[in-house]
Design a protein around this motif. Structure first.
Motif, PDB file in Angstrom:
ATOM      1  N   HIS A 111       0.806  -1.219   0.000  1.00 46.56           N
ATOM      2  CA  HIS A 111       0.000   0.000   0.000  1.00 46.56           C
ATOM      3  C   HIS A 111       0.839   1.269   0.000  1.00 46.56           C
TER       4      HIS A 111
ATOM      5  N   ARG B  39       3.843   1.655  -1.265  1.00 45.99           N
ATOM      6  CA  ARG B  39       4.466   1.789  -2.590  1.00 45.99           C
ATOM      7  C   ARG B  39       3.463   2.236  -3.639  1.00 45.99           C
ATOM      8  N   ASP B  40       2.224   1.766  -3.536  1.00 46.01           N
ATOM      9  CA  ASP B  40       1.230   1.999  -4.577  1.00 46.01           C
ATOM     10  C   ASP B  40       0.428   3.281  -4.380  1.00 46.01           C
ATOM     11  N   ARG B  41       0.829   4.094  -3.444  1.00 43.86           N
ATOM     12  CA  ARG B  41       0.173   5.384  -3.234  1.00 43.86           C
ATOM     13  C   ARG B  41       0.327   6.286  -4.461  1.00 43.86           C
ATOM     14  N   ARG B  42      -0.551   7.304  -4.552  1.00 47.48           N
ATOM     15  CA  ARG B  42      -0.462   8.309  -5.608  1.00 47.48           C
ATOM     16  C   ARG B  42      -0.352   9.689  -4.951  1.00 47.48           C
ATOM     17  N   PRO B  43       0.796   9.974  -4.329  1.00 46.58           N
ATOM     18  CA  PRO B  43       0.921  11.205  -3.542  1.00 46.58           C
ATOM     19  C   PRO B  43       0.743  12.475  -4.368  1.00 46.58           C
ATOM     20  N   GLU B  44       0.967  12.389  -5.694  1.00 44.77           N
ATOM     21  CA  GLU B  44       0.795  13.594  -6.510  1.00 44.77           C
ATOM     22  C   GLU B  44      -0.673  14.027  -6.569  1.00 44.77           C
ATOM     23  N   LEU B  45      -1.585  13.114  -6.197  1.00 41.15           N
ATOM     24  CA  LEU B  45      -3.007  13.441  -6.174  1.00 41.15           C
ATOM     25  C   LEU B  45      -3.493  13.832  -4.783  1.00 41.15           C
ATOM     26  N   TYR B  46      -2.629  13.687  -3.792  1.00 41.06           N
ATOM     27  CA  TYR B  46      -3.021  13.989  -2.412  1.00 41.06           C
ATOM     28  C   TYR B  46      -2.435  15.346  -2.014  1.00 41.06           C
ATOM     29  N   ASP B  47      -2.806  16.372  -2.739  1.00 38.00           N
ATOM     30  CA  ASP B  47      -2.167  17.673  -2.547  1.00 38.00           C
ATOM     31  C   ASP B  47      -2.874  18.558  -1.547  1.00 38.00           C
TER      32      ASP B  47
END
Length: 296
Positions: A274, A276-284
């Motif tokens: 989980h 590794r598979d995050r999308r932090p660029e969308l959690y702004d």
């Protein structure tokens, strides 16, 4: 070659009598040592007791006042030095009221202690139901190295916020000890603690935080009553797959479980990791900012 680590979380009752609390801590450490425990988590406020009442009216005002407040303790004070002497090779997490830089500063804190002293300290960030009237809020989430591996600490209501546990996991915590004085519901409460809705929430949060971060989660909690509060117990050890490996239920006791920590985390993270598979660029924070603006 495997390396097994035994961990334990305590469900127990701790009040204002500091000497009695320290004696009980000593007994629990002795019992844990006999069971091969390397990491022992004790409840929130186990060194000096919690607030005797906690609640707010519908308008947000505090409707009751505690008869007294927990005694203030220092990180280098005699109480934690005694815990360190008892802990020796073991890592022990205790909850206490920490004094701040001024006379009127108080923090609801947890410390991880070994015979070498304090390894880490955490000040509770999220404050429920008027707790902010008596404590200052902490300002950070930080993992630290310990003899059992990298770990973090949280306190009670913090477990309701996924961001808190996630911040520790992103700081490479493999184990989180969340210590609590989690009470039963004071409205529409159940006769049986096991059936109480706040017991149900307590257990769900523990499993969710472990599973979503794929970490080992220790949940210690107070039991019995203190003032108007009735605590739900349910100290437990949760594996990185979200499974409850050991629990005390609503009773006093010690939930004990052993892991090859590296193997347990690797197994849980092998196919779906989980973090590794995050999308932090969308959690702004844009959604959070919109929520705060719309609810101002």
């Amino acid at each position: 070659m495997t390396s097994t680590t035994t961990m334990a979380a305590v469900g127990g009752s701790f009040g204002r009598d500091v000497e009695d609390n320290l004696a009980r801590v000593g007994t629990l450490i002795h019992d844990a040592r006999a069971r091969g425990v390397s990491l022992l988590a004790l409840p929130e406020a186990c060194l000096g007791g919690y607030l005797s009442v906690l609640g707010s009216g519908r308008d947000g005002t505090h409707d009751e006042r505690p008869d007294d407040l927990p005694p203030v303790m220092d990180l280098d004070g005699p109480e934690l030095r005694r815990v360190a002497a008892l802990a020796r090779e073991m890592t022990v997490v205790v909850g206490f009221c920490e004094g701040g830089g001024s006379d009127d500063e108080r923090f609801n804190s947890a410390a991880a202690v070994t015979g070498d002293g304090v390894l880490g300290v955490y000040r509770k960030v999220h404050q429920p139901l008027g707790e902010s009237l008596y404590y200052n809020a902490g300002q950070e989430f930080r993992a630290f190295d310990s003899p059992i591996g990298r770990m973090g600490m949280l306190i009670c209501y913090d477990k309701a916020f996924p961001e808190a546990a996630r911040a520790l996991a992103l700081d490479d915590a493999e184990v989180v000890a969340c210590v609590s004085a989690w009470p039963a519901s004071r409205t529409a409460s159940a006769t049986s603690l096991a059936e109480d809705r706040w017991t149900h929430r307590f257990n769900i949060f523990d499993q969710a935080r472990a599973l979503e971060n794929q970490i080992v989660w220790l949940a210690a909690n107070q039991t019995g009553t203190f003032g108007s509060l009735r605590f739900v117990g349910n100290a437990k050890v949760v594996g990185p797959g979200g499974d409850i490996v050991a629990t005390t239920g609503v009773d006093e006791g010690m939930a004990v479980a052993s892991f090859d920590l590296g193997e347990a985390l690797d197994t849980a993270r092998r196919s779906m990791f989980h973090l590794r598979d995050r999308r932090p660029e969308l959690y702004d924070g844009a959604q959070a900012n919109r929520w705060e603006t719309s609810h101002a």
